[in-house]
Design a protein around this motif. Structure first.
Motif, PDB file in Angstrom:
ATOM      1  N   VAL A 139       0.853  -1.189   0.000  1.00  0.00           N
ATOM      2  CA  VAL A 139       0.000   0.000   0.000  1.00  0.00           C
ATOM      3  C   VAL A 139       0.886   1.235   0.000  1.00  0.00           C
ATOM      4  CG1 VAL A 139      -1.791   1.286   1.238  1.00  0.00           C
ATOM      5  CG2 VAL A 139      -1.755  -1.196   1.342  1.00  0.00           C
ATOM      6  N   GLN A 140       0.572   2.140  -0.922  1.00  0.00           N
ATOM      7  CA  GLN A 140       1.264   3.435  -0.930  1.00  0.00           C
ATOM      8  C   GLN A 140       0.195   4.491  -0.723  1.00  0.00           C
ATOM      9  OE1 GLN A 140       4.501   4.200  -3.390  1.00  0.00           O
ATOM     10  NE2 GLN A 140       4.474   6.210  -2.473  1.00  0.00           N
ATOM     11  N   THR A 141       0.240   5.179   0.415  1.00  0.00           N
ATOM     12  CA  THR A 141      -0.851   6.105   0.714  1.00  0.00           C
ATOM     13  C   THR A 141      -0.795   7.315  -0.203  1.00  0.00           C
ATOM     14  OG1 THR A 141       0.546   6.936   2.463  1.00  0.00           O
ATOM     15  CG2 THR A 141      -1.298   5.540   3.104  1.00  0.00           C
ATOM     16  N   LYS A 196      -3.833  10.005   6.439  1.00  0.00           N
ATOM     17  CA  LYS A 196      -4.235   8.775   5.741  1.00  0.00           C
ATOM     18  C   LYS A 196      -3.483   7.570   6.292  1.00  0.00           C
ATOM     19  CE  LYS A 196      -6.026  10.318   1.379  1.00  0.00           C
ATOM     20  NZ  LYS A 196      -5.608  10.786   0.072  1.00  0.00           N
ATOM     21  N   VAL A 197      -2.220   7.788   6.630  1.00  0.00           N
ATOM     22  CA  VAL A 197      -1.416   6.699   7.172  1.00  0.00           C
ATOM     23  C   VAL A 197      -2.005   6.258   8.512  1.00  0.00           C
ATOM     24  CG1 VAL A 197       0.869   6.073   8.071  1.00  0.00           C
ATOM     25  CG2 VAL A 197       0.664   7.538   6.042  1.00  0.00           C
ATOM     26  N   HIS A 198      -2.342   7.236   9.367  1.00  0.00           N
ATOM     27  CA  HIS A 198      -2.890   6.895  10.677  1.00  0.00           C
ATOM     28  C   HIS A 198      -4.213   6.148  10.536  1.00  0.00           C
ATOM     29  CE1 HIS A 198       0.037   9.006  13.213  1.00  0.00           C
ATOM     30  NE2 HIS A 198       0.167   9.808  12.159  1.00  0.00           N
ATOM     31  N   SER A 199      -5.048   6.599   9.588  1.00  0.00           N
ATOM     32  CA  SER A 199      -6.349   5.927   9.512  1.00  0.00           C
ATOM     33  C   SER A 199      -6.200   4.528   8.897  1.00  0.00           C
ATOM     34  CB  SER A 199      -7.402   6.786   8.812  1.00  0.00           C
ATOM     35  OG  SER A 199      -7.080   6.907   7.480  1.00  0.00           O
ATOM     36  N   PHE A 200      -5.277   4.368   7.958  1.00  0.00           N
ATOM     37  CA  PHE A 200      -5.076   3.020   7.409  1.00  0.00           C
ATOM     38  C   PHE A 200      -4.534   2.091   8.499  1.00  0.00           C
ATOM     39  CE2 PHE A 200      -2.651  -0.324   5.305  1.00  0.00           C
ATOM     40  CZ  PHE A 200      -3.626  -0.842   4.455  1.00  0.00           C
ATOM     41  N   LEU A 201      -3.586   2.604   9.289  1.00  0.00           N
ATOM     42  CA  LEU A 201      -3.020   1.763  10.356  1.00  0.00           C
ATOM     43  C   LEU A 201      -4.105   1.397  11.369  1.00  0.00           C
ATOM     44  CD1 LEU A 201       0.519   3.317  10.923  1.00  0.00           C
ATOM     45  CD2 LEU A 201      -0.033   1.058   9.996  1.00  0.00           C
ATOM     46  N   GLY A 202      -5.021   2.329  11.626  1.00  0.00           N
ATOM     47  CA  GLY A 202      -6.144   2.048  12.530  1.00  0.00           C
ATOM     48  C   GLY A 202      -6.941   0.848  12.043  1.00  0.00           C
ATOM     49  N   ARG A 203      -7.159   0.776  10.736  1.00  0.00           N
ATOM     50  CA  ARG A 203      -7.934  -0.349  10.169  1.00  0.00           C
ATOM     51  C   ARG A 203      -7.215  -1.679  10.354  1.00  0.00           C
ATOM     52  NH1 ARG A 203      -8.665   0.708   4.125  1.00  0.00           N
ATOM     53  NH2 ARG A 203      -9.455  -1.411   4.123  1.00  0.00           N
ATOM     54  N   LEU A 204      -5.890  -1.615  10.438  1.00  0.00           N
ATOM     55  CA  LEU A 204      -5.129  -2.874  10.503  1.00  0.00           C
ATOM     56  C   LEU A 204      -5.229  -3.570  11.861  1.00  0.00           C
ATOM     57  CD1 LEU A 204      -1.902  -2.146   8.426  1.00  0.00           C
ATOM     58  CD2 LEU A 204      -4.050  -3.184   7.709  1.00  0.00           C
ATOM     59  N   PHE A 234       0.751   2.139  17.592  1.00  0.00           N
ATOM     60  CA  PHE A 234       0.081   1.008  16.935  1.00  0.00           C
ATOM     61  C   PHE A 234       0.836  -0.248  17.378  1.00  0.00           C
ATOM     62  CE2 PHE A 234      -0.423   4.732  14.235  1.00  0.00           C
ATOM     63  CZ  PHE A 234      -1.809   4.802  14.124  1.00  0.00           C
ATOM     64  N   ASP A 235       0.345  -0.888  18.446  1.00  0.00           N
ATOM     65  CA  ASP A 235       1.173  -1.929  19.058  1.00  0.00           C
ATOM     66  C   ASP A 235       1.165  -3.230  18.271  1.00  0.00           C
ATOM     67  OD1 ASP A 235      -1.317  -2.799  19.596  1.00  0.00           O
ATOM     68  OD2 ASP A 235      -1.219  -2.518  21.774  1.00  0.00           O
ATOM     69  N   TYR A 236       0.512  -3.233  17.109  1.00  0.00           N
ATOM     70  CA  TYR A 236       0.522  -4.423  16.254  1.00  0.00           C
ATOM     71  C   TYR A 236       1.393  -4.218  15.019  1.00  0.00           C
ATOM     72  CZ  TYR A 236      -3.110  -1.257  14.761  1.00  0.00           C
ATOM     73  OH  TYR A 236      -3.793  -0.122  14.413  1.00  0.00           O
ATOM     74  N   VAL A 237       2.051  -3.072  14.910  1.00  0.00           N
ATOM     75  CA  VAL A 237       3.000  -2.874  13.805  1.00  0.00           C
ATOM     76  C   VAL A 237       4.299  -3.589  14.168  1.00  0.00           C
ATOM     77  CG1 VAL A 237       4.454  -1.135  12.667  1.00  0.00           C
ATOM     78  CG2 VAL A 237       1.999  -0.737  12.933  1.00  0.00           C
ATOM     79  N   ASP A 238       4.888  -4.314  13.204  1.00  0.00           N
ATOM     80  CA  ASP A 238       6.096  -5.097  13.505  1.00  0.00           C
ATOM     81  C   ASP A 238       7.383  -4.353  13.185  1.00  0.00           C
ATOM     82  OD1 ASP A 238       4.954  -7.892  14.153  1.00  0.00           O
ATOM     83  OD2 ASP A 238       3.849  -7.215  12.386  1.00  0.00           O
ATOM     84  N   VAL A 239       7.402  -3.630  12.057  1.00  0.00           N
ATOM     85  CA  VAL A 239       8.651  -2.964  11.667  1.00  0.00           C
ATOM     86  C   VAL A 239       8.369  -1.519  11.257  1.00  0.00           C
ATOM     87  CG1 VAL A 239      10.635  -2.990  10.088  1.00  0.00           C
ATOM     88  CG2 VAL A 239       9.559  -5.144  10.742  1.00  0.00           C
ATOM     89  N   VAL A 240       9.187  -0.613  11.772  1.00  0.00           N
ATOM     90  CA  VAL A 240       9.171   0.770  11.303  1.00  0.00           C
ATOM     91  C   VAL A 240      10.503   0.986  10.585  1.00  0.00           C
ATOM     92  CG1 VAL A 240       9.188   3.196  11.991  1.00  0.00           C
ATOM     93  CG2 VAL A 240       7.658   1.602  13.130  1.00  0.00           C
ATOM     94  N   LEU A 241      10.406   1.313   9.302  1.00  0.00           N
ATOM     95  CA  LEU A 241      11.587   1.329   8.451  1.00  0.00           C
ATOM     96  C   LEU A 241      11.817   2.735   7.912  1.00  0.00           C
ATOM     97  CD1 LEU A 241      13.574  -0.657   7.158  1.00  0.00           C
ATOM     98  CD2 LEU A 241      11.903  -1.060   5.362  1.00  0.00           C
ATOM     99  N   GLY A 242      12.961   3.331   8.250  1.00  0.00           N
ATOM    100  CA  GLY A 242      13.243   4.702   7.835  1.00  0.00           C
ATOM    101  C   GLY A 242      13.603   4.799   6.358  1.00  0.00           C
TER     102      GLY A 242
END
Ligand code: SAH
Ligand code: SF4
Ligand code: F3S
Length: 455
Positions: free
Chosen positions: A17-19, A67-75, A105-113
């Motif tokens: 997904v590319q927001t 948009k990123v925050h709301s998409f992550l909310g859906r996940l 978002f405690d269900y996100v596994d990787v944050v990649l810079g």
């Protein structure tokens, strides 16, 4: 081929997904998708069928971040239903928020810079095997990055229009902009590597190259071998078999006479330039730290059009920058009327973290920004349509990029001036440059008639 990390009988699937994002970001997306494919992952568009969800993000405007925050909310629910799914957030929002994203978002596994795209494969294996959560925001070691990018190429078939990043980061610090803060300082890639990449892409079927950087006109600063952007363009012309070259983005303060001459004379260069102006008021341009006046911008455009009357022009404009009065806005409208861009990307200003203007006084209200944006967009819609209508009857070269969305046996491509032309023609013309006669004009595209079988 390496095995995907899930050792099941079925191939693992990824949802990409590319927001939103600039072309540099889209280029990173392409690289990640290539890397995942090489590791055996298959793409899916079904959230619930995915073993990996990869989200590439942009932070340039507030809306893009929201948009990123709301998409992550859906996940959250997706992860609750399938705890095995691995969620990776990359790009400029990841770089901007870092660990905070994992906390929120405690269900996100990787944050990649933004400097860590090439590590996606290894990180995926790590979070699968160790059930850990990772924030990876490495320093941008451009040499490493470029090399990895380069190594991905030989095995792929090229797109007909292929992007090539020639530099990363930005040193301009326009006061509204987050980019230098999330992408770092400007770094240019070595010319030999760029040439080699373009040669490989051309051998793989690419006909047009899109050179990418936040400010391509200043390419070459800091390189050991002295090469300017104009030098690079000439080298591409003489050392590769590519047919067309475009580049983005140019900065008006760095648009030299040498580059204008090059645009007019070098046959491989498409007669098209995207030159963001941002505003028509000198007071606002100064507060934006853009480094030019409205008159200087007009002078550059005059010069371009003198040297090359065929030149297609597009721009970015912003309304509602802090302190923008009705008079300032009128100046922007006047500039659009004077210049008559072929196409325009327009935005309502929003505060961004780290951007100096977020601390400026006299913020413009949401309502006023919305009204100004509507006015401006309606003016530009008329200009764009008029300019498209003026094309009717002309003969244009089109590089055929694929089947048209219109269906009905139509194919589609772009003129040198970046206008989309749809016309009836056989699929085997994909990747060919054909001559078309323009028969009708719409607000976003042209209709044409095929004249030649293509070269
Ligand atoms: N490097 C390019 C583009 C950068 S971002 C350039 O220098 O022009 C693309 C566009 O987003 C910008 O041209 C600008 O019009 C818009 N933009 C950037 N920051 C913004 C902000 N804070 N609010 C609204 N629009 C913004
Ligand atoms: Fe942002 Fe300005 Fe750099 Fe463009 S030139 S990326 S608008 S700071
Ligand atoms: Fe957006 Fe980052 Fe590009 S903020 S515009 S994706 S450099």
């Amino acid at each position: 081929m390496q095995q995907p990390f899930l050792k099941t009988a079925d191939p693992a699937r990824y949802l990409f997904v590319q927001t939103f994002g600039c072309q540099m970001n889209e280029y990173d997306s392409l690289r990640v998708q290539r890397m995942l494919s090489r590791r055996g992952y298959l793409p899916t568009s079904d959230l619930h069928a995915a073993d990996v969800i990869f989200l590439n993000t942009c932070s340039v405007r507030e809306k893009a971040e929201q948009k990123v925050h709301s998409f992550l909310g859906r996940l959250r629910r997706v992860k609750a239903r399938n705890p095995q799914v691995r969620i990776i957030v990359a790009g400029c929002v990841a770089q901007q928020l870092g660990k905070k994203l994992l906390e929120r978002f405690d269900y996100v596994d990787v944050v990649l810079g933004t400097g860590g795209i090439d590590s996606v494969g290894e990180l995926l294996e790590q979070v699968q095997d160790d059930h850990c959560r990772i924030t990876h925001l490495p320093d941008r070691q451009e040499d490493e990055n470029w090399r990895a990018l380069f190594q991905q190429l030989p095995s792929i078939q090229s797109e007909i229009v292929a992007p090539v990043t020639i530099m990363q980061g930005c040193n301009n610090f326009c006061t509204y902009c987050i980019v230098p803060h999330v992408r770092g300082r400007e770094r240019s890639r070595r010319p030999n590597e760029i040439i080699r990449e373009i040669q490989l892409l051309a051998a793989g079927g690419a006909r047009e190259i899109l050179l990418l950087g936040q400010n391509v006109n200043s390419y070459g600063k800091g390189l050991a071998e002295k090469t300017s952007f104009v030098d690079l363009l000439h080298r591409i012309g003489s050392e590769t078999d590519i047919d067309r070259v475009r580049f983005t983005t140019s900065h008006p303060k760095d648009l030299s006479d040498a580059l204008v001459a090059c645009l007019a004379q070098l046959p491989i260069l498409c007669k098209y330039l995207h030159l963001p102006v941002q505003a028509g008021s000198d007071r606002i341009l100064q507060r934006m730290n853009r480094g030019y006046s409205a008159d200087r911008y007009r002078e550059r455009i005059d010069r371009l059009r003198q040297c090359c009357p065929e030149m297609g022009l597009s721009s970015d404009v912003m309304v509602g920058f802090p302190g923008e009065t009705e008079e300032d806005f009128d100046e922007t409208m006047r500039l659009l009327n004077d210049i008559q861009f072929d196409n325009l990307f327009s935005f309502a200003y929003s505060d961004r973290p780290y951007a100096a203007s977020s601390h400026f006084p006299d913020k413009v209200s949401r309502e006023v920004k919305a009204r100004r944006l509507t006015e401006l967009q309606s003016l530009q819609a008329t200009i764009t349509l008029n300019k498209n209508q003026a094309e009717v009857g002309s003969v244009r070269e089109v590089l055929v990029e694929g089947p048209s969305r219109n269906g009905e046996g139509q194919i589609t491509g772009r003129t040198q001036q970046n206008r989309i032309v749809n016309f009836t023609g056989p699929r085997h013309l994909l990747g060919k440059i054909v001559r078309t006669k323009i028969t009708a004009a719409f607000s976003h595209s042209l209709k044409g008639e095929l004249l030649s079988k293509g070269s």
